[in-house]
Design a protein around this motif. Structure first.
Motif, PDB file in Angstrom:
ATOM      1  N   LEU A 261      -1.929  -1.683  -1.296  1.00  0.00           N
ATOM      2  CA  LEU A 261      -2.515  -2.124  -0.040  1.00  0.00           C
ATOM      3  C   LEU A 261      -3.749  -1.320   0.355  1.00  0.00           C
ATOM      4  N   MET A 262      -3.744  -0.014   0.097  1.00  0.00           N
ATOM      5  CA  MET A 262      -4.828   0.835   0.602  1.00  0.00           C
ATOM      6  C   MET A 262      -6.168   0.517  -0.067  1.00  0.00           C
ATOM      7  N   LYS A 263      -6.132  -0.179  -1.191  1.00  0.00           N
ATOM      8  CA  LYS A 263      -7.387  -0.581  -1.823  1.00  0.00           C
ATOM      9  C   LYS A 263      -8.150  -1.581  -0.941  1.00  0.00           C
ATOM     10  N   TYR A 264      -7.414  -2.267  -0.078  1.00  0.00           N
ATOM     11  CA  TYR A 264      -8.020  -3.261   0.806  1.00  0.00           C
ATOM     12  C   TYR A 264      -8.037  -2.791   2.255  1.00  0.00           C
ATOM     13  N   ILE A 265      -6.916  -2.236   2.729  1.00  0.00           N
ATOM     14  CA  ILE A 265      -6.808  -1.776   4.114  1.00  0.00           C
ATOM     15  C   ILE A 265      -6.356  -0.319   4.096  1.00  0.00           C
ATOM     16  N   ALA A 266      -7.262   0.590   4.447  1.00  0.00           N
ATOM     17  CA  ALA A 266      -6.966   2.023   4.367  1.00  0.00           C
ATOM     18  C   ALA A 266      -5.808   2.427   5.272  1.00  0.00           C
ATOM     19  N   ASP A 267      -5.589   1.672   6.354  1.00  0.00           N
ATOM     20  CA  ASP A 267      -4.489   1.995   7.279  1.00  0.00           C
ATOM     21  C   ASP A 267      -3.127   1.830   6.628  1.00  0.00           C
ATOM     22  N   VAL A 270      -0.003   5.088   1.432  1.00  0.00           N
ATOM     23  CA  VAL A 270       1.373   5.470   1.125  1.00  0.00           C
ATOM     24  C   VAL A 270       2.029   6.167   2.316  1.00  0.00           C
ATOM     25  N   THR A 271       1.295   7.008   3.012  1.00  0.00           N
ATOM     26  CA  THR A 271       1.853   7.713   4.170  1.00  0.00           C
ATOM     27  C   THR A 271       2.261   6.728   5.259  1.00  0.00           C
ATOM     28  N   ALA A 272       1.382   5.750   5.539  1.00  0.00           N
ATOM     29  CA  ALA A 272       1.706   4.750   6.560  1.00  0.00           C
ATOM     30  C   ALA A 272       2.904   3.912   6.144  1.00  0.00           C
TER      31      ALA A 272
END
Length: 320
Positions: A261-267, A270-272
């Motif tokens: 997911l973080m490749k598209y939406i940084a929010d 993995v931590t989130a």
């Protein structure tokens, strides 16, 4: 302002594919509970009605909540409301679930799916407190999912059937899946019977460190990705015998979902995701308490779900 206490004598029926849990509650406090086997409809529903009738004879029930496996018609305006739709559970297609209770009891009766019931409870009292939108997943004999927004379940023409989504497969995975309808849908890949077929033995006996779990983790991660991109929930609560028995699967899938997911939406890194994806705080009480909350909603004359007082209190809770 503190939430108003829930008063009344309520009964809940969590109708599962292998067992039924009938619960008596004083407000939201469970005072008595019994497990019954799920056999054929006449025997199963008859036993549940008899148990509730004994409680009702001792002191009248204010309302009854039924949280049932499905697919089942949950729209009260439908001609076949409360009727089981086509199911692979032998003998249950066409079973008139609500009718069995309405024949005996004059009090209000609410119906929803078992996953919606558990989701309602987690939203009000458990891992979803403080969240506007949660998804409750259960991974066991089957895979089911409920979407709870503002404390109330999302229902359209039918209830959500998240377990039958077909998503991107891991590279090189040739497991065909076991769903009789779709083969490699999420239920066909991740349910208990699916994992047994994938591993060739009871998945509970497979070492959590076994690399064979990586394919299952990838499948579950794809489901988390799909849910985050379509519903953007504050919390995904994952229960059921598979994930509760294999916490390593949940952790691994959460990591994989965050990486994708973080490749598209940084929010959604993995931590989130490690905060968003949680096991149920209520554990085995999520389903029974969900059925009780359905009864409370019926008694108060509103849409089945979390009462307004509980919902406003829950939304004040802090989130990570």
């Amino acid at each position: 302002m503190a939430a108003a206490p829930v008063a009344g004598r309520f009964a809940g029926v969590e109708l599962g594919g292998t067992k039924v849990i009938v619960t008596l509650a004083d407000g939201l406090n469970i005072v008595e509970q019994h497990n019954l086997p799920t056999t054929n409809p006449a025997e199963t529903l008859g036993a549940a009605v008899a148990r509730l009738a004994a409680w009702d004879d001792a002191a009248p029930l204010a309302a009854i909540g039924i949280a049932s496996f499905g697919p089942i018609r949950v729209d009260p305006a439908a001609a076949d409301y409360g009727t089981m739709l086509y199911t692979t559970k032998p003998g249950w297609t066409g079973a008139r679930v609500v009718h069995a209770f309405a024949e005996r009891f004059a009090c209000p009766i609410a119906l929803d799916t078992d996953v919606n019931g558990a989701g309602i409870a987690e939203a009000a009292l458990g891992a979803g407190r403080g969240c506007k939108t949660i998804v409750y997943l259960t991974i066991g004999t089957g895979v089911g999912g409920g979407v709870i927004v503002g404390g109330r379940p999302v229902i359209g023409r039918l209830h959500p059937e998240i377990g039958h989504l077909r998503l991107r497969r891991a590279d090189g995975d040739r497991f065909a899946g076991v769903c009789v309808f779709h083969g490699d849908c999420i239920e066909g890949l991740l349910s208990g019977p699916a994992l047994r077929a994938r591993f060739g033995r009871d998945p509970a006996t497979v070492d959590p460190a076994d690399p064979a779990w990586e394919m299952a983790a990838s499948d579950l991660a794809e489901l988390f990705v799909a849910l985050m991109l379509t519903l953007s929930p504050d919390r995904i609560v994952v229960g059921g015998s598979v994930t509760l028995g294999q916490p390593g699967l949940l952790a691994r899938a959460t990591d994989r979902a965050g990486e994708r997911l973080m490749k598209y939406i940084a929010d959604y890194d993995v931590t989130a995701l490690s905060c968003i994806v949680r096991p149920p705080a209520l554990k085995n009480d999520a389903g029974p308490l969900g059925a009780i909350l359905l009864a409370v909603g019926a008694d108060q004359g509103g849409t089945p779900g979390v009462t307004s007082g509980l919902r406003s209190a829950a939304l004040r809770d802090s989130r990570c």
